[in-house]
Write a protein that holds these residues in place. Structure first.
Motif, PDB file in Angstrom:
ATOM      1  N   ILE A   7       0.715  -1.304   0.192  1.00 52.76           N
ATOM      2  CA  ILE A   7       0.194  -0.133   0.059  1.00 52.76           C
ATOM      3  C   ILE A   7       0.796   1.458   0.097  1.00 52.76           C
ATOM      4  O   ILE A   7       1.543   1.250   1.077  1.00 52.76           O
ATOM      5  CB  ILE A   7      -0.878   0.148   1.134  1.00 52.76           C
ATOM      6  CG1 ILE A   7      -2.013  -1.005   1.350  1.00 52.76           C
ATOM      7  CG2 ILE A   7      -1.820   0.985   1.482  1.00 52.76           C
ATOM      8  CD1 ILE A   7      -2.700  -1.666  -0.027  1.00 52.76           C
ATOM      9  N   THR A   9       1.329   5.260   0.455  1.00 54.50           N
ATOM     10  CA  THR A   9       0.679   6.896  -0.359  1.00 54.50           C
ATOM     11  C   THR A   9       1.040   8.336  -0.984  1.00 54.50           C
ATOM     12  O   THR A   9       2.362   8.153  -0.330  1.00 54.50           O
ATOM     13  CB  THR A   9       0.136   7.160   1.605  1.00 54.50           C
ATOM     14  OG1 THR A   9      -0.822   6.113   2.017  1.00 54.50           O
ATOM     15  CG2 THR A   9      -0.940   8.416   1.868  1.00 54.50           C
ATOM     16  N   PHE A  17      -3.939  10.500  -1.995  1.00 54.60           N
ATOM     17  CA  PHE A  17      -4.597   9.401  -2.353  1.00 54.60           C
ATOM     18  C   PHE A  17      -3.594   7.890  -2.134  1.00 54.60           C
ATOM     19  O   PHE A  17      -2.544   7.383  -1.689  1.00 54.60           O
ATOM     20  CB  PHE A  17      -4.630   9.309  -4.078  1.00 54.60           C
ATOM     21  CG  PHE A  17      -4.827  10.461  -4.772  1.00 54.60           C
ATOM     22  CD1 PHE A  17      -5.967  10.095  -5.582  1.00 54.60           C
ATOM     23  CD2 PHE A  17      -4.172  11.667  -4.678  1.00 54.60           C
ATOM     24  CE1 PHE A  17      -6.860  11.611  -5.807  1.00 54.60           C
ATOM     25  CE2 PHE A  17      -5.018  12.791  -5.464  1.00 54.60           C
ATOM     26  CZ  PHE A  17      -5.700  12.346  -6.161  1.00 54.60           C
ATOM     27  N   THR A  18      -4.438   6.716  -1.871  1.00 53.04           N
ATOM     28  CA  THR A  18      -4.225   5.496  -1.760  1.00 53.04           C
ATOM     29  C   THR A  18      -4.128   4.109  -2.483  1.00 53.04           C
ATOM     30  O   THR A  18      -5.383   4.226  -2.912  1.00 53.04           O
ATOM     31  CB  THR A  18      -4.746   5.596  -0.096  1.00 53.04           C
ATOM     32  OG1 THR A  18      -3.883   5.639   0.792  1.00 53.04           O
ATOM     33  CG2 THR A  18      -4.282   4.215  -0.039  1.00 53.04           C
ATOM     34  N   THR A  19      -2.823   3.891  -3.240  1.00 46.75           N
ATOM     35  CA  THR A  19      -3.184   2.919  -3.963  1.00 46.75           C
ATOM     36  C   THR A  19      -2.286   2.194  -3.502  1.00 46.75           C
ATOM     37  O   THR A  19      -1.858   1.823  -3.016  1.00 46.75           O
ATOM     38  CB  THR A  19      -3.264   3.833  -5.449  1.00 46.75           C
ATOM     39  OG1 THR A  19      -3.037   2.175  -6.169  1.00 46.75           O
ATOM     40  CG2 THR A  19      -2.000   4.074  -5.530  1.00 46.75           C
ATOM     41  N   THR A  20      -1.671   1.092  -4.866  1.00 42.39           N
ATOM     42  CA  THR A  20      -0.799   0.114  -4.509  1.00 42.39           C
ATOM     43  C   THR A  20       0.193   0.220  -4.928  1.00 42.39           C
ATOM     44  O   THR A  20      -0.257   0.433  -6.777  1.00 42.39           O
ATOM     45  CB  THR A  20      -0.994  -1.470  -4.787  1.00 42.39           C
ATOM     46  OG1 THR A  20      -1.455  -1.736  -6.132  1.00 42.39           O
ATOM     47  CG2 THR A  20      -2.565  -1.750  -3.852  1.00 42.39           C
ATOM     48  N   THR A  23      -0.484  -1.011  -8.814  1.00 41.53           N
ATOM     49  CA  THR A  23      -1.376   0.143  -9.699  1.00 41.53           C
ATOM     50  C   THR A  23      -0.517   0.590 -10.316  1.00 41.53           C
ATOM     51  O   THR A  23      -0.701   1.232 -11.478  1.00 41.53           O
ATOM     52  CB  THR A  23      -2.569   0.709  -9.325  1.00 41.53           C
ATOM     53  OG1 THR A  23      -3.743  -0.963  -8.372  1.00 41.53           O
ATOM     54  CG2 THR A  23      -2.984   1.454  -9.336  1.00 41.53           C
ATOM     55  N   SER A  62      -6.400  12.407  -9.991  1.00 38.01           N
ATOM     56  CA  SER A  62      -7.520  11.251 -10.189  1.00 38.01           C
ATOM     57  C   SER A  62      -7.626  10.453 -11.477  1.00 38.01           C
ATOM     58  O   SER A  62      -8.358   9.189 -11.567  1.00 38.01           O
ATOM     59  CB  SER A  62      -8.760  11.936  -9.017  1.00 38.01           C
ATOM     60  OG  SER A  62      -9.359  10.962  -9.163  1.00 38.01           O
ATOM     61  N   LEU A  65      -5.246   8.109 -12.056  1.00 38.18           N
ATOM     62  CA  LEU A  65      -5.007   6.658 -10.816  1.00 38.18           C
ATOM     63  C   LEU A  65      -6.232   6.030 -11.742  1.00 38.18           C
ATOM     64  O   LEU A  65      -5.467   4.854 -11.758  1.00 38.18           O
ATOM     65  CB  LEU A  65      -5.225   7.063  -9.451  1.00 38.18           C
ATOM     66  CG  LEU A  65      -5.266   5.878  -8.738  1.00 38.18           C
ATOM     67  CD1 LEU A  65      -3.240   5.468  -8.961  1.00 38.18           C
ATOM     68  CD2 LEU A  65      -5.363   6.772  -7.052  1.00 38.18           C
ATOM     69  N   ASP A  66      -7.226   5.672 -11.518  1.00 41.15           N
ATOM     70  CA  ASP A  66      -8.291   5.448 -11.843  1.00 41.15           C
ATOM     71  C   ASP A  66      -8.174   4.407 -13.826  1.00 41.15           C
ATOM     72  O   ASP A  66      -8.134   3.592 -13.702  1.00 41.15           O
ATOM     73  CB  ASP A  66      -9.422   6.437 -11.919  1.00 41.15           C
ATOM     74  CG  ASP A  66      -9.787   6.121 -10.817  1.00 41.15           C
ATOM     75  OD1 ASP A  66     -10.127   5.702 -10.233  1.00 41.15           O
ATOM     76  OD2 ASP A  66     -11.541   6.897 -10.590  1.00 41.15           O
ATOM     77  N   ARG A  69      -5.914   2.150 -12.500  1.00 50.15           N
ATOM     78  CA  ARG A  69      -6.377   0.620 -11.952  1.00 50.15           C
ATOM     79  C   ARG A  69      -7.060  -0.653 -12.940  1.00 50.15           C
ATOM     80  O   ARG A  69      -7.089  -1.630 -13.295  1.00 50.15           O
ATOM     81  CB  ARG A  69      -7.309   0.994 -10.946  1.00 50.15           C
ATOM     82  CG  ARG A  69      -6.766   2.073  -9.311  1.00 50.15           C
ATOM     83  CD  ARG A  69      -7.570   2.856  -8.885  1.00 50.15           C
ATOM     84  NE  ARG A  69      -7.049   2.989  -7.518  1.00 50.15           N
ATOM     85  CZ  ARG A  69      -7.253   4.392  -7.240  1.00 50.15           C
ATOM     86  NH1 ARG A  69      -8.241   4.934  -7.177  1.00 50.15           N
ATOM     87  NH2 ARG A  69      -6.492   4.242  -5.585  1.00 50.15           N
TER      88      ARG A  69
END
Length: 239
Positions: A7, A9, A17-20, A23, A62, A65-66, A69
């Motif tokens: 994970i 940040t 934003f929090t993601t992996t 991603t 944002s 990032l999507d 994903r």
């Protein structure tokens, strides 16, 4: 735990934003992919208060990032597609640029022609890519204003949609306005004859009378055009 599922940040322009890691590295050749690949020599982002700092517009990021994903893009109404493309170019996300180009072509556009609103697709407005109208469509987010006769614009728009060179019955429009509107918008509404590029076929039909008639370029207001002199040449098929 695998490093890919770690994970992470991000602090993007002050928003967290929090993601992996998976991603962020899903497009390995991108700037983000190289930045967060543990085996890459590319330097990672600077850590600020426990989060990796990315100097970008958070609303635009944002969307980016999507895309990382889900490999698809949804453009919010308050985010200009051009802003997303600029950031995608910076991050080396060519696939995202292509996706937005496709959506921009397909999306609905409102054209205000002399005070009358028309709705059409960006693809239709860009049928003639070198035209002024196509340039407007390529650079505008959703609304375009052109100071031309709306009735003439409707005829030119129908020409772009389906290639119809026709003035429909019960259309109250000055014939010369059609050519003027086409010239203002940079749209070529003529059909070249076999005699050469300086000569046009008489290909427009006026259906406003009891009997249809052909319109030459001068009748359409295209006074710098010349028509072939023979009726046989007017109707000849170049194919």
């Amino acid at each position: 735990m695998s490093s890919n599922s770690e994970i992470i940040t991000l602090n993007v322009g002050g928003k967290l934003f929090t993601t992996t890691r998976m991603t962020l590295t899903s497009v390995p050749e991108s700037v983000l992919g190289r930045m967060f690949d543990v085996s890459s020599p590319f330097p990672p982002a600077r850590i600020l208060d426990g989060a990796y700092f990315v100097d970008s517009n958070p609303a635009v990021f944002s969307v980016i990032l999507d895309y990382l994903r889900y490999k698809t893009v949804i453009v919010p109404p308050d985010v200009p597609p051009e802003a997303i493309q600029e950031q995608a170019r910076y991050f080396g996300l060519d696939g995202l640029i292509d996706e937005i180009n496709t959506k921009k072509l397909a999306c609905r556009v409102r054209v205000n022609a002399g005070g009358t609103i028309f709705e059409t697709s960006r693809e239709t407005l860009m049928k003639q890519p070198k035209s002024y109208l196509a340039q407007l469509a390529a650079t505008s987010s959703s609304d375009i204003f052109v100071d031309v006769c709306p009735k003439a614009f409707e005829i030119v728009l129908n020409f772009l949609r389906c290639g119809a060179r026709k003035i429909p019955p019960n259309t109250n429009v000055c014939t010369e306005n059609i050519g003027y509107t086409a010239e203002v918008l940079g749209i070529n509404i003529c059909m070249e004859s076999k005699k050469g590029p300086e000569y046009c076929k008489i290909s427009w039909i006026d259906d406003r009378r009891d009997k249809s008639r052909f319109c030459n370029c001068k009748m359409l207001g295209l006074r710098n055009h010349r028509n072939v002199s023979s009726a046989d040449d007017w109707l000849v098929n170049d194919s």
